[in-house]
Write an enzyme that holds these catalytic residues in place. Structure first.
Site: not given
Length: 280
Positions: A86, A131, A153-154
């Site tokens: 993102l 994303g 890996n957010e």
């Protein structure tokens, strides 16, 4: 559903051709010998998923299904990045209307790709964090080139992945491995991803990855396409229906979370670190 199933009826074969796209952030090329469409993301420098790219991906998926293609391969025009995920600029100090449109477009893309009536595969020809990993795992089959990484890996960015991100991961990995990887924000090398089943094959070049993806789609050549599509969509119905039913709530949760001061601060720090890296 009905329109998607109607799109599976056979079409006449002609010469190979490109489909038109509105913003040119994606290209779609159909191989008329196989009926397989290759959807290529093309938003330099790293295929960051912004509003325009997401809308273009969604439109391209719809065009592929409407054109009665026999399969979809997702890949990148970038030689080292599949998609960097993102676009942080969509979430940092966001415009109220644009950020709503952005998240809605991401929902649209996931619903269209994860629920596609045609067989789907990802030729992962570069790094695929966050994303980018979501798009790859929404596909049914994944072929990845060596020396790259993939993962959700957010948590390392201070972001909580939505439930449907997690559900996509869980559709590919055993629960324990998925839970641990999500909590750690772990990125897997190509070899590690193959070992745990996050990707299905390794290819030495993009061309080989595309061939392997086409080979997977070709395994359905003698399978009734409507029966195959219905089977796939029934298997994925719980995840698809949950997001469809909770789209508004999911959007509001995202807006609330991303506008929190602590989250904005974390995104700002991350962007500053990227600036410093690019200045070196």
């Amino acid at each position: 559903m009905r329109s998607k199933l109607l799109s599976l009826l056979p079409r006449a074969m002609g010469v190979g051709r490109h489909m038109s796209t509105a913003t040119k952030l994606t290209t779609v090329e159909v191989n008329d010998k196989t009926g397989i469409a290759t959807l290529t993301m093309n938003r330099p420098p790293v295929n960051g998923l912004n509003l325009e790219l997401l809308r273009d991906i969604h439109q391209s998926i719809e065009e592929i299904e409407d054109n009665k293609s026999r399969g979809l391969i997702l890949t990148s025009s970038n030689s080292t990045i599949f998609s960097a995920g993102l676009d942080i600029f969509e979430m940092y100090k966001p415009d109220k209307d644009r950020v709503r449109a952005f998240w809605t477009a991401l929902q649209d893309v996931w619903l269209a790709l994860y629920g596609s009536s045609v067989p789907t595969a990802a030729a992962i020809n570069g790094h695929s964090p966050a994303g980018g990993c979501l798009l790859a795992t929404a596909c049914e089959y994944r072929v990845m080139l060596p020396k790259y990484t993939i993962g959700l890996n957010e948590t390392k960015l201070g972001i909580v992945a939505p439930q449907w991100f997690m559900a996509t991961f869980l559709s590919v990995l055993p629960r324990l491995q998925a839970e641990r990887a999500l909590n750690q924000g772990r990125m897997f090398t190509t070899e590690e991803a193959l070992e745990i089943g996050l990707v299905d094959e390794i290819a030495n070049s993009k061309e080989e990855a595309l061939e392997k993806c086409a080979g997977f789609i070709g395994t359905f050549a003698k399978v009734n396409p409507i029966a195959r599509a219905l089977t796939k969509q029934q298997l994925r119905a719980a995840e698809l229906n949950q997001l469809q039913d909770e789209r508004v709530q999911d959007l509001e949760k995202f807006i609330f979370f991303v506008t929190q001061p602590a989250v904005q601060k974390g995104l700002g720090i991350y962007l500053e670190s990227l600036k410093k890296k690019s200045a070196k």
